[in-house]
Design an enzyme around this catalytic site. Sequence first.
Site, mmCIF file in Angstrom:
data_model
loop_
_atom_site.group_PDB
_atom_site.id
_atom_site.type_symbol
_atom_site.label_atom_id
_atom_site.label_comp_id
_atom_site.label_asym_id
_atom_site.label_seq_id
_atom_site.Cartn_x
_atom_site.Cartn_y
_atom_site.Cartn_z
ATOM 1 N N LYS A 221 34.493 46.598 28.962
ATOM 2 C CA LYS A 221 34.786 45.951 27.685
ATOM 3 C C LYS A 221 34.579 46.896 26.503
ATOM 4 O O LYS A 221 33.975 47.969 26.623
ATOM 5 C CB LYS A 221 33.923 44.690 27.530
ATOM 6 C CG LYS A 221 34.421 43.543 28.404
ATOM 7 C CD LYS A 221 33.692 42.245 28.124
ATOM 8 C CE LYS A 221 34.324 41.096 28.918
ATOM 9 N NZ LYS A 221 33.602 39.817 28.722
ATOM 10 N N ARG A 255 30.348 40.131 37.132
ATOM 11 C CA ARG A 255 31.807 39.956 37.188
ATOM 12 C C ARG A 255 32.427 41.295 36.788
ATOM 13 O O ARG A 255 32.275 41.735 35.647
ATOM 14 C CB ARG A 255 32.238 38.841 36.246
ATOM 15 C CG ARG A 255 33.740 38.549 36.257
ATOM 16 C CD ARG A 255 34.068 37.427 35.285
ATOM 17 N NE ARG A 255 35.495 37.120 35.280
ATOM 18 C CZ ARG A 255 36.401 37.726 34.521
ATOM 19 N NH1 ARG A 255 36.029 38.703 33.695
ATOM 20 N NH2 ARG A 255 37.674 37.386 34.577
#
Length: 274
Positions: A221, A255
């Site tokens: 991210k 995740r």
Amino acid sequence: MTINCKGQLIDLTSPKVMGILNITPDSFYDGGAHKNEKEVLLAVEKMLKAGATFIDVGAYSSRPNADHVSETEELNRIIPIIKSLVKNFPDILLSIDTFRSEVAKQGIEAGAALINDISAGKLDDNMLQTVADLKVPYIMMHMRGTPKTMQHQTDYSDLTKEVLFYFSERIAAAKAFGIIDVIVDPGFGFAKTLEQNFELLNKLELFKMTDKPLLIGVSRKSMIYKSLNTTADKALNGTSVLNTVALQKGASILRVHDVKEAVETIKLIEALKQ
């Protein structure tokens, strides 16, 4: 700490890995990577062999400013993939990444095992009742607004306190519907600035007070690649570093896009605990 997936008790006291399977053309890292069923099956087989316990399938990109996708389009993308994966990998534990109750319902009926909702039921009034009826584990994430508007809703007086209050309210709402297995996801990158993401990670151990398993999704991210002045495709090392921190602060599920590296991270942290 266990969750019941299709009659199988998954023990989360030993952290698990959830592999990401985006079947969207516009996801921030791997959008459009899986162009046909064969490529999807190969990608999933690789993740399962690398040690993924769960595979999270998403057909609606939740990246900032993502385009709207109709419910019909989301169903057309995701249901055939779920059926194919269950047929080819009968023991697979699929998580459906959706905020729509009808997509969740049809996904579970097609063979998926969990529901992963970025809105914690706030974008579909029927979601909590649907999850309760289906009797499946429910991952609820913290977010404000929608993927289209969330980056303009980052004004908090006390970020961690407000996120924890949000979960106390959403967990209570889920409990009122009779939902048993709840997993919380702080929502890194969702209605949070780069600095706020690190503030949340720094105080992650406080989420133990929810008494629920904690799912962490920081894989590749912007909080990583912007901090390192690089790009998402070069953010694997940074991902492993932050996953290590998350595990030390109590994460139960990672995740990730890169399963092998996440599994190795867990093994090393578990060895350290020994």
